[in-house]
Design an enzyme around this catalytic site. Sequence first.
Site, mmCIF file in Angstrom:
data_model
loop_
_atom_site.group_PDB
_atom_site.id
_atom_site.type_symbol
_atom_site.label_atom_id
_atom_site.label_comp_id
_atom_site.label_asym_id
_atom_site.label_seq_id
_atom_site.Cartn_x
_atom_site.Cartn_y
_atom_site.Cartn_z
ATOM 1 N N ASP A 47 0.365 16.629 -1.800
ATOM 2 C CA ASP A 47 0.115 15.760 -2.945
ATOM 3 C C ASP A 47 1.231 15.948 -3.970
ATOM 4 O O ASP A 47 1.657 17.072 -4.262
ATOM 5 C CB ASP A 47 -1.249 16.085 -3.569
ATOM 6 C CG ASP A 47 -1.750 14.973 -4.481
ATOM 7 O OD1 ASP A 47 -2.737 14.307 -4.126
ATOM 8 O OD2 ASP A 47 -1.141 14.768 -5.561
ATOM 9 N N THR B 116 -7.424 6.210 -6.659
ATOM 10 C CA THR B 116 -6.304 5.462 -7.231
ATOM 11 C C THR B 116 -5.435 4.823 -6.160
ATOM 12 O O THR B 116 -4.667 3.909 -6.460
ATOM 13 C CB THR B 116 -5.426 6.383 -8.105
ATOM 14 O OG1 THR B 116 -4.943 7.466 -7.301
ATOM 15 C CG2 THR B 116 -6.211 6.933 -9.284
ATOM 16 N N HIS C 72 -4.227 1.371 8.248
ATOM 17 C CA HIS C 72 -4.802 1.153 6.917
ATOM 18 C C HIS C 72 -6.309 0.971 6.990
ATOM 19 O O HIS C 72 -6.809 0.046 7.625
ATOM 20 C CB HIS C 72 -4.169 -0.077 6.249
ATOM 21 C CG HIS C 72 -4.662 -0.283 4.845
ATOM 22 N ND1 HIS C 72 -4.066 0.316 3.758
ATOM 23 C CD2 HIS C 72 -5.716 -0.974 4.361
ATOM 24 C CE1 HIS C 72 -4.721 -0.024 2.659
ATOM 25 N NE2 HIS C 72 -5.738 -0.810 3.007
ATOM 26 N N HIS D 270 -8.042 8.592 2.332
ATOM 27 C CA HIS D 270 -7.351 9.882 2.356
ATOM 28 C C HIS D 270 -8.322 10.991 2.019
ATOM 29 O O HIS D 270 -9.271 10.790 1.262
ATOM 30 C CB HIS D 270 -6.159 9.911 1.397
ATOM 31 C CG HIS D 270 -6.467 9.483 -0.012
ATOM 32 N ND1 HIS D 270 -6.606 8.162 -0.369
ATOM 33 C CD2 HIS D 270 -6.655 10.205 -1.151
ATOM 34 C CE1 HIS D 270 -6.870 8.085 -1.665
ATOM 35 N NE2 HIS D 270 -6.914 9.317 -2.166
ATOM 36 N N ASN E 159 -12.303 10.374 -2.436
ATOM 37 C CA ASN E 159 -12.819 9.513 -3.503
ATOM 38 C C ASN E 159 -12.934 8.084 -2.982
ATOM 39 O O ASN E 159 -12.052 7.601 -2.278
ATOM 40 C CB ASN E 159 -11.884 9.567 -4.716
ATOM 41 C CG ASN E 159 -11.792 10.956 -5.307
ATOM 42 O OD1 ASN E 159 -12.793 11.662 -5.406
ATOM 43 N ND2 ASN E 159 -10.593 11.372 -5.682
ATOM 44 N N CYS F 5 0.868 -1.185 0.000
ATOM 45 C CA CYS F 5 0.000 0.000 0.000
ATOM 46 C C CYS F 5 0.900 1.227 0.000
ATOM 47 O O CYS F 5 1.721 1.415 0.906
ATOM 48 C CB CYS F 5 -0.918 0.006 1.221
ATOM 49 S SG CYS F 5 -1.795 1.572 1.405
ATOM 50 N N HIS G 200 -6.189 3.534 0.221
ATOM 51 C CA HIS G 200 -5.941 3.817 1.646
ATOM 52 C C HIS G 200 -6.665 5.135 1.883
ATOM 53 O O HIS G 200 -6.371 6.131 1.199
ATOM 54 C CB HIS G 200 -4.434 3.922 1.894
ATOM 55 C CG HIS G 200 -4.017 4.224 3.308
ATOM 56 N ND1 HIS G 200 -3.078 3.477 3.994
ATOM 57 C CD2 HIS G 200 -4.397 5.220 4.167
ATOM 58 C CE1 HIS G 200 -2.901 3.987 5.210
ATOM 59 N NE2 HIS G 200 -3.694 5.053 5.330
#
Length: 114
Positions: free
Chosen positions: A30, A95, A46, A100, A87, A4, A98
């Site tokens: 980011d 994408t 996680h 976020h 998302n 991950c 995990h």
Amino acid sequence: MQDCLFCKIVAGEIPSTKVYEDDSVLAFRDIDPQAPEHILVIPKAHIQSAACVTAENSAVVAHIFEVISELSCKLGFAEEGFRVVSNVGARAGQTVPHLHFHVLAGRDMTWPPG
Ligand code: AMP
Ligand code: ZN
């Protein structure tokens, strides 16, 4: 969790530009910013996505929003306004599996997002 990306960032195996860290939460810039300020805020443990938040693990989500509030003041965009996005699943554009929260600031935000 093995393989991950964000667990590897938490473990320090992949570098990141940290803006906040405590025992349970990490925030970092980011790598492909979509706004002048684009921070990712994640639980260190996680959790796959917002669809996997339960009574057992939801305390960290409340804490994440405290951190977002604190960061918005510290980084100076609380007053002007900002967007928080998470998302869930490939169709929504997730994408990295995990949990976020994207924190975006420094430009006008349109809705729906492009
Ligand atoms: P999402 O598409 O909602 O799953 O968001 C994943 C985000 O992680 C994207 O905005 C990527 O630009 C960002 N990202 C991917 N790899 C890294 C990295 N090594 N460091 C920082 N951000 C990353
Ligand atoms: Zn992970």
